[in-house]
Enzyme design. Structure first.
Site, PDB file in Angstrom:
ATOM      1  N   HIS A 167       0.858  -1.190   0.000  1.00 57.52           N
ATOM      2  CA  HIS A 167       0.000   0.000   0.000  1.00 57.52           C
ATOM      3  C   HIS A 167       0.891   1.236   0.000  1.00 57.52           C
ATOM      4  CE1 HIS A 167      -3.495   2.521   0.797  1.00 57.52           C
ATOM      5  NE2 HIS A 167      -2.667   3.220   1.554  1.00 57.52           N
ATOM      6  N   ASP A 199     -15.186   2.850   7.468  1.00 58.25           N
ATOM      7  CA  ASP A 199     -14.110   3.696   6.963  1.00 58.25           C
ATOM      8  C   ASP A 199     -14.555   4.475   5.737  1.00 58.25           C
ATOM      9  OD1 ASP A 199     -11.325   4.661   6.699  1.00 58.25           O
ATOM     10  OD2 ASP A 199     -11.521   3.593   4.798  1.00 58.25           O
ATOM     11  N   ARG A 247     -14.195  12.948   6.677  1.00 60.36           N
ATOM     12  CA  ARG A 247     -12.914  13.604   6.992  1.00 60.36           C
ATOM     13  C   ARG A 247     -12.452  14.479   5.835  1.00 60.36           C
ATOM     14  NH1 ARG A 247      -9.382   8.845   7.560  1.00 60.36           N
ATOM     15  NH2 ARG A 247      -7.736  10.353   7.777  1.00 60.36           N
ATOM     16  N   LYS A 275      -8.735  -1.558   6.161  1.00 59.51           N
ATOM     17  CA  LYS A 275      -9.029  -2.157   4.848  1.00 59.51           C
ATOM     18  C   LYS A 275      -8.040  -3.277   4.543  1.00 59.51           C
ATOM     19  CE  LYS A 275      -9.094   2.080   3.459  1.00 59.51           C
ATOM     20  NZ  LYS A 275      -9.178   3.424   2.925  1.00 59.51           N
TER      21      LYS A 275
HETATM   22  N1  URA Z   1      -5.853   6.695   2.495  1.00 60.01           N
HETATM   23  C1  URA Z   1      -6.807   6.073   3.204  1.00 60.01           C
HETATM   24  O1  URA Z   1      -7.299   5.014   2.831  1.00 60.01           O
HETATM   25  N2  URA Z   1      -7.214   6.654   4.359  1.00 60.01           N
HETATM   26  C2  URA Z   1      -6.698   7.809   4.826  1.00 60.01           C
HETATM   27  O2  URA Z   1      -7.105   8.263   5.877  1.00 60.01           O
HETATM   28  C3  URA Z   1      -5.709   8.443   4.070  1.00 60.01           C
HETATM   29  C4  URA Z   1      -5.294   7.852   2.899  1.00 60.01           C
END
Ligand code: URA
Length: 431
Positions: A82, A161, A168, A187
């Site tokens: 990631h 999320d 956010r 995730k």
């Molecule tokens: N990528 C994500 O999946 N979440 C975040 O909070 C920031 C970048």
């Protein structure tokens, strides 16, 4: 349980209890806690932080709102990567098939671009016919057939999320280490990978502008992964200038294919190999040299299988933009700076990225670099080429690029910088 007590506890610098965290995440996902209440809590978390216990519990509570994937039926170890996002970051494209060609299974759930950083799915969608959406069974079938799959995360994975990240994004609460770490890791843990390598970007084109902050984010994510049985390591990598020579969807796919064919820009090859070695080590696979798999065409074979398995034609012509504008070097000398953020924003304005989730992107739009910091440039020769289907965007993109590069007649940056010694990989963080 009362949401106002939870908000006040964090606002006043206290620690949330496990039942408070479980409840607030569940209630927000189910709609019993309102957006304005959750944004107040997110802001309190951004300002006052969280302990390691709170971050762990917050992550688990988000995972528990959705499904967990399970790849244990595969006959190979799973390993994933990631990136926290950067400009010209097309590394997933050569990396996933490369690591699969070395014997691992690579289940990559990726996202679309928002703002100046591009999204892997947008890049792959420039390949005619390629589809990002797969069911869990289809994902498993592609993994079995090709060894690697890159696709969109389904709605069932950490839905808390999904909702919280969108909130956010519009409330100035993205830049919080506990919230970023729990968002990414919820995730990745729910995805069910056995090993994970994090590429945490540092610099002007990254979320984390300074190294200390990036290290804290990396340490937090490595601890979360380790605590949940995922072998996790992180590399801190430089993002002051774009990766490779392209920023934009089809432009980046073309460059990724060059890497798979054994060529491509040195920095893209270096990072692809470094991450591949980490992913293989984390998966317990040794004795395979990924550089050989790039050179002998094995990684390209997996790429072709992976693209075909998702409806794409790897041999098809990639789209190109209708219009180009060339920026020439104003003087002769050495390019000492080319700012990642400015190039990312210019590519986005040209149509490579989107402002709102539902906006379309232009496959051919973006910025092509003709030199990287440290390279010699000649007055009047091309420095950058801008690509778009909508030429009225050239002017704003050129505004973004004004002041974004520096050329020194004597090759010095004024800071005594040695470009050859400049490192792309800054640090490694492990448990
Ligand atoms: N990528 C994500 O999946 N979440 C975040 O909070 C920031 C970048």
């Amino acid at each position: 349980m009362n949401v106002i007590d939870v908000i006040r506890a964090k606002r006043d610098g206290g620690e949330l209890t496990d039942p408070q965290i479980d409840w607030v995440i569940r209630a927000y996902t189910g709609g019993a806690v309102a957006d304005e209440q959750m944004s107040a809590l997110a802001m309190a978390i951004l300002l006052n932080g969280m302990t390691r216990r709170e971050i762990g519990r917050w992550t688990e509570a988000m995972i528990a709102t959705g499904e967990r994937m399970d790849f244990s039926a595969l006959d190979r170890p799973t390993t994933d990567k990631h990136s926290t996002g950067g400009v010209g970051d097309k590394i997933t494209l050569p990396l996933a098939p490369l690591v699969a060609s070395c014997g691992a299974a690579v289940p990559q759930l990726s996202g679309r671009g928002l703002g100046h950083t591009g999204g892997t799915l947008d890049k792959l969608e420039s390949i005619p016919g390629w589809r990002a959406s797969l069911t869990n069974d289809q994902m498993l079938a592609v993994l079995r057939e090709a060894g690697a799959v890159v696709c969109a995360a389904g709605d069932g994975l950490a839905p808390a999320d999904r909702k919280l990240y969108a909130l956010r994004d519009v409330t100035g609460t993205v830049e919080s280490i506990p919230l970023i770490a729990s968002s990414i890791m919820s995730k990745k843990i729910a995805e069910g990978t056995g090993a994970l390598v994090l590429d945490v970007k540092v610099g002007s084109g990254a979320f984390m502008k300074d190294r200390e902050q990036a290290r804290r984010l990396a340490e937090t994510m490595v601890a979360l992964g380790t605590d949940h049985g995922v072998k996790t390591v992180a590399l801190l990598t430089a993002m002051d200038t774009p990766l490779g020579l392209t920023a934009g969807n089809a432009l980046e796919v073309r460059e990724a294919v060059e890497v798979l064919a054994g060529g491509g820009p040195a920095d893209v090859v270096e990072l692809t190999l470094a991450l591949a070695r980490e992913m293989l080590a984390a998966a317990g696979i040794d004795g395979v040299d990924p550089a050989e798999k790039l050179a002998d065409g094995s990684a390209m074979d997996v790429w072709n299988r992976m693209i075909r398995a998702q409806g794409g034609d790897p041999a098809a012509e990639l789209p190109t933009a209708g219009e180009r504008h060339v920026v020439v070097a104003p003087v002769t000398g050495t390019l000492t700076r080319l700012d990642a953020l400015a190039v990312g924003v210019a590519a986005w304005r040209l149509g490579a990225g989107r402002t709102r989730k539902e906006d379309p992107v232009q496959a051919g739009a973006g910025v092509e670099l003709h030199a990287k910091p440290g390279d010699p440039v000649l007055a009047g020769t091309p420095l950058l080429t801008l690509h778009t289907d909508t030429p009225e965007r050239f002017e704003t993109a050129l505004d973004d690029l004004r002041g974004s590069y520096a050329i020194s007649p004597d090759g010095s940056s004024g800071h005594g910088e040695d470009f050859a010694a400049r490192s792309l990989i800054l640090e490694r963080v492990s448990a």
